[in-house]
Design an enzyme around this catalytic site. Structure first.
Site, PDB file in Angstrom:
ATOM      1  N   LEU A   1       0.894  -1.155   0.000  1.00  8.03           N
ATOM      2  CA  LEU A   1       0.000   0.000   0.000  1.00  8.03           C
ATOM      3  C   LEU A   1       0.932   1.204   0.000  1.00  8.03           C
ATOM      4  CD1 LEU A   1      -3.045   0.473  -0.007  1.00  8.03           C
ATOM      5  CD2 LEU A   1      -2.973   0.701   2.465  1.00  8.03           C
ATOM      6  N   ASP A   2       1.053   1.897  -1.134  1.00  7.59           N
ATOM      7  CA  ASP A   2       2.118   2.883  -1.287  1.00  7.59           C
ATOM      8  C   ASP A   2       1.920   4.109  -0.394  1.00  7.59           C
ATOM      9  OD1 ASP A   2       0.539   4.871  -2.697  1.00  7.59           O
ATOM     10  OD2 ASP A   2       0.711   3.632  -4.483  1.00  7.59           O
ATOM     11  N   LYS A   3       2.943   4.943  -0.351  1.00 10.88           N
ATOM     12  CA  LYS A   3       2.982   6.078   0.580  1.00 10.88           C
ATOM     13  C   LYS A   3       1.780   6.999   0.425  1.00 10.88           C
ATOM     14  CE  LYS A   3       5.944   9.478  -0.113  1.00 10.88           C
ATOM     15  NZ  LYS A   3       5.126  10.743  -0.110  1.00 10.88           N
TER      16      LYS A   3
ATOM     17  N   SER B   1      -1.202   6.230  -0.589  1.00 16.04           N
ATOM     18  CA  SER B   1      -2.480   5.531  -0.464  1.00 16.04           C
ATOM     19  C   SER B   1      -2.825   5.327   1.005  1.00 16.04           C
ATOM     20  CB  SER B   1      -2.416   4.174  -1.175  1.00 16.04           C
ATOM     21  OG  SER B   1      -2.135   4.341  -2.549  1.00 16.04           O
TER      22      SER B   1
ATOM     23  N   ARG C   1      -3.047   2.089  -9.760  1.00 13.38           N
ATOM     24  CA  ARG C   1      -2.575   3.348 -10.352  1.00 13.38           C
ATOM     25  C   ARG C   1      -2.092   3.133 -11.786  1.00 13.38           C
ATOM     26  NH1 ARG C   1      -1.899   7.435  -6.546  1.00 13.38           N
ATOM     27  NH2 ARG C   1      -1.977   6.745  -4.366  1.00 13.38           N
TER      28      ARG C   1
END
Length: 255
Positions: free
Chosen positions: A122-124, A126, A206
């Protein structure tokens, strides 16, 4: 931060019963000494003893009566913990990071000694549902495609999405020479849609949006399997037993 009573009752360690004989490499991993590959190197280097003798290989078995030592120091497995967090934007899914705050920084230090790690990506930028644990087998089962545990996201795009692009997205997008087909793509309003996926590729949602000519401006994970995020505040977390969490992921639960 919210915690269940289970968290207050956590003990540092748990044991392996006589009836639960396991391989040495798994036992060492349960002690928080690293991945299976890393602990197998410890054995290969002759740093591991079982009942006073240097372990001949990671394949030997141990149980609750075994005395296991690493570098002449006895070790026992860490108690397994299972944490569900509503990850805020701005922190990274990592155990340590030189530049950014990590999801572990949102946990009290008393949980750090159990060496939890985030399950999946879960990227920065998000937010949303994130599971942390120190149970490697549980984590692998949760993210492995064979178990068909989907993740659902609410996505806000930079401009209204055309109906034809919703159809294209549903049919699948080529990423890394692979056709990635979401389980569900559903428009909620002009710029907001819900996307449910299985694969868990890096920046998957994304990148699919970008392939269609859109930019994701907000991304929030709202479900893992059948576990749904409803009221847990950003940055807050809850702890569960393994059985409780599996029940919610497979059969349904709300936090």
């Amino acid at each position: 931060m919210k915690e269940t009573s289970l968290d207050r009752d956590l003990q540092n360690r748990h044991t392996v019963s006589d009836n639960n004989i396991i391989r040495l490499n798994k036992y060492l991993a349960m002690c928080g000494l690293g991945s299976r590959r890393r602990v197998e190197q410890l054995v290969a280097d002759g740093r591991v003893k079982v009942d006073g003798k240097i372990a001949p290989g990671p394949w030997i078995t141990v149980n609750d009566r075994s005395v296991v030592e690493v570098d002449e120091r006895p070790i026992v497995p860490l108690k397994r913990i299972y944490v569900v967090m509503n990850k805020p934007r701005g922190c990274v899914c990592a155990v340590t990071d030189a530049r950014y705050r990590t999801v572990l920084d949102l946990l009290p230090k008393k949980l750090w000694e159990y060496r939890p790690f985030p399950v999946g990506r879960l990227d920065k930028d998000s937010s949303g549902l994130l599971i942390l644990t120190n149970d490697g087998d549980f984590a692998n089962d949760l993210i492995h495609p064979r178990n068909n545990i989907s993740k659902t996201y609410q996505v806000v795009l930079n401009r209204p999405i055309a109906a034809k692009d919703v159809v294209k997205w549903q049919k699948g997008i080529w990423l890394d020479d692979k056709l990635v087909r979401p389980k569900i793509v559903k428009a909620i309003d002009e710029r907001r849609c819900e996307v449910e996926v299985y694969e868990g590729l890096k920046r998957e949602v994304r990148r699919m949006a970008e392939a269609l000519g859109y930019k994701v401006v907000e991304l929030k994970r709202t479900k893992i399997g059948n576990l749904k995020l409803v009221s847990l505040k950003e940055g807050a977390f809850l702890t569960f037993s393994r059985e409780e969490l599996l029940q919610m992921v497979h059969s349904g639960g709300v936090i």
